[in-house]
Design a protein around this motif. Structure first.
Motif, PDB file in Angstrom:
ATOM      1  N   LYS A 167       8.344   2.990  -0.434  1.00  0.00           N
ATOM      2  CA  LYS A 167       7.699   3.832  -1.443  1.00  0.00           C
ATOM      3  C   LYS A 167       7.229   5.144  -0.811  1.00  0.00           C
ATOM      4  O   LYS A 167       6.891   5.204   0.370  1.00  0.00           O
ATOM      5  CB  LYS A 167       6.533   3.089  -2.086  1.00  0.00           C
ATOM      6  CG  LYS A 167       5.347   2.854  -1.163  1.00  0.00           C
ATOM      7  CD  LYS A 167       4.229   2.148  -1.900  1.00  0.00           C
ATOM      8  CE  LYS A 167       3.024   1.934  -0.995  1.00  0.00           C
ATOM      9  NZ  LYS A 167       1.928   1.239  -1.703  1.00  0.00           N
ATOM     10  N   ASP A 168       7.255   6.189  -1.623  1.00  0.00           N
ATOM     11  CA  ASP A 168       6.853   7.530  -1.163  1.00  0.00           C
ATOM     12  C   ASP A 168       7.696   7.994   0.016  1.00  0.00           C
ATOM     13  O   ASP A 168       7.224   8.734   0.883  1.00  0.00           O
ATOM     14  CB  ASP A 168       5.379   7.556  -0.757  1.00  0.00           C
ATOM     15  CG  ASP A 168       4.465   7.113  -1.880  1.00  0.00           C
ATOM     16  OD1 ASP A 168       4.788   7.406  -3.038  1.00  0.00           O
ATOM     17  OD2 ASP A 168       3.434   6.480  -1.590  1.00  0.00           O
ATOM     18  N   GLU A 171       7.497  11.425   1.939  1.00  0.00           N
ATOM     19  CA  GLU A 171       6.137  11.946   1.893  1.00  0.00           C
ATOM     20  C   GLU A 171       5.247  11.339   2.974  1.00  0.00           C
ATOM     21  O   GLU A 171       4.265  11.947   3.392  1.00  0.00           O
ATOM     22  CB  GLU A 171       5.521  11.681   0.516  1.00  0.00           C
ATOM     23  CG  GLU A 171       6.282  12.323  -0.635  1.00  0.00           C
ATOM     24  CD  GLU A 171       5.675  11.973  -1.981  1.00  0.00           C
ATOM     25  OE1 GLU A 171       4.490  11.571  -2.005  1.00  0.00           O
ATOM     26  OE2 GLU A 171       6.379  12.066  -3.000  1.00  0.00           O
TER      27      GLU A 171
END
Length: 506
Positions: A167-168, A171
């Motif tokens: 996830k992400d 980032e």
């Protein structure tokens, strides 16, 4: 994840719905009381906080590793990766295929979650039919709530790991302990590759070497173990105490080791019995080296005889259930008394060890221990006339043009000790070899002299004699504490020790 086992076509198992229903029924309810919190949980939180502080805003992935196939459908006994054990507190054989994830939080800290394979229900195929993980075959695993209660951190099913670490993507910087689990590392690298492709399409040139990210994580994890907390020191004391009892069991059985034949294996088995009974097992393959075998530094084959008049070099350590291991060496005269030549070598090694022990104090460098011990070894060899003509002590200690003494003392005098027998091995040189000794560090002090039977540069009476003396030493605020001091070291004390144990046995 665990290595794949080859499928055995000749095996069959019932598959009917009636049988499945029968197997799933008629069981007493499982206990529902919470698993007691482990004492180590009061310390692992601080370890994770310290680790997370080095990598703010980053996701850290620390796998336990998986099962390794020994042959066909038989696995080796599992041992979790050291970094995983240190950060979670799980020891013994727990938990294959588990992964610890430290997820960055908005407040700058990290939230810890263990992803693992929890106990399966009795109505599942795994319960009865899976010979690797099934409760019928290998026993019950913990439930998610068991691990949460035991360790005080969150737990999730291993099937949720991929979504959690991906996830992400792009980032959040992700680091992984690369050598712990090849499949988890491959998953992280796949996520990174997709992220790099996306970044390049967006015109972002930030393509840092992912191996460098992971290497730095490994170094920090290793360096973090240089100084032990109170729990770790207590575990090391327990490991040393159990090891001392194992050595006494070996001493008691020395006459049997000589009488029965294949004596090195007998010694290995006697010590291994204590290690398995009092701890998790041996912390490393025991060196049970008699006669000329003692001149081979890592003699772990243990296939030789033990004969009257031999020296037995025993280098062994008990690993406790929490996976902390002792590492102690004593060299025994098999008949209970050193010969003159054996005593001469033994006393020289003892003098070198005394010098090394005296160098263990806060503020000294780790390298000072070796320097102190090896100077005594070099002086001894010079006094005995074994160094080449024209080479004095200072000349042989010259690291660039000397080192002649290393023919008879090959190894370093010390290493850090803890969860690994050679602990903290990934730490940088400036933190390890050149690092300052600090209270809470545990190191070995283990000089030796090894005169091989076919070495024509030494007098005949010294050939085939190998001696090492090793102790586990805690750096304290005022100096050091020899954790294994209860095990005699001086030659006369060793002889008295053997005599006492034999007298108690008879």
């Amino acid at each position: 994840m665990s290595e794949k086992q080859p499928a055995a076509e000749h095996r069959s198992k019932p598959t009917s719905a009636q049988f499945r229903s029968f197997v799933a029924s008629g069981w007493a309810p499982r206990p529902d009381q919470p698993t007691p919190r482990e004492p180590v949980a009061d310390h692992t939180g601080a370890r994770r906080d310290a680790l997370g502080a080095r990598f703010p805003g980053e996701r850290l992935v620390i796998p336990a590793g998986g099962l390794k196939v020994r042959s066909n459908d038989c696995d080796y006994v599992f041992r979790p990766h050291t970094a995983f054990a240190h950060q979670t507190g799980l020891g013994s054989d727990r938990e294959p295929d588990a992964v610890l994830v430290l997820e960055p939080t908005e407040d700058g800290g990290h939230e810890a979650t263990i992803y693992f394979r929890p106990l399966a229900g009795r109505d599942t195929e795994e319960f009865f039919g899976d010979s690797r993980y099934g409760e019928f075959w290998v026993g019950a695993r913990p439930r998610l709530e068991d691990v949460e209660s035991e360790l005080g951190i969150g737990a999730r099913h291993i099937d949720e790991l991929k979504d959690a670490v991906s996830k992400d993507a792009g980032e959040v910087t992700v680091r992984v302990v690369r050598d712990a689990d090849a499949e988890v590392t491959a998953l992280i690298d796949e996520i990174r590759a997709q992220t790099v492709q996306t970044q390049q399409q967006a015109g972002d040139d930030d393509d840092r070497d992912r191996h460098e990210l992971d290497d730095e994580l490994a170094r920090v994890l290793s360096t973090q173990r240089l100084v032990k907390d109170d729990f770790e020191i207590d575990q090391m004391r327990a490991a040393v105490s159990a090891t001392a009892r194992g050595f006494e069991s070996v001493i008691a059985d020395l006459p049997d080791a000589v009488r029965r034949g294949r004596g090195e294996r007998w010694v290995e088995g006697v010590f291994g019995l204590t290690a398995r009974h009092e701890g998790n097992g041996v912390g490393y393959d025991s060196i049970c080296a008699a006669g000329d075998h003692a001149t081979t530094l890592h003699w772990i084959r243990n296939t030789g005889e033990i004969k009257e008049g031999d020296l037995l070099l025993l280098d062994a350590g008990v690993e406790v259930d929490a996976l902390y291991t002792a590492d102690i060496t004593r060299t025994f005269p098999v008949t209970g008394r050193f010969s003159d030549a054996q005593r001469k070598v033994y006393d020289a090694v003892y003098a070198a060890q005394e010098a090394g022990l005296a160098a263990v104090r806060p503020g000294a460098t780790f390298a000072d221990i070796h320097a102190a011990a090896i100077r005594v070894i070099a002086q001894t060899l010079f006094d005995w006339g074994l160094l080449p003509d024209g080479v004095d002590v200072e000349a042989t200690l010259d690291k660039e043009n000397g080192q002649y003494h290393r023919r008879w003392m090959v190894h370093g005098t010390s290493h850090h000790l803890g969860l690994d027998v050679h602990d903290c091995a990934r730490a940088r040189d400036e933190d390890y070899m050149q690092g300052r000794l600090t209270p809470g560090m545990i190191v070995t002090v283990e000089p030796g002299l090894y005169f091989k039977a076919d070495d024509e540069l030494i007098p005949p009476e010294l050939r085939g004699i190998g001696v090492r003396i090793e102790d586990d030493v805690l750096v304290t605020a005022t100096g050091h504490e020899n954790l294994s001091a209860a095990m005699p070291r001086a030659s006369a004390e060793v002889e008295d020790w053997i005599a006492r144990v034999w007298a108690e046995r008879s």
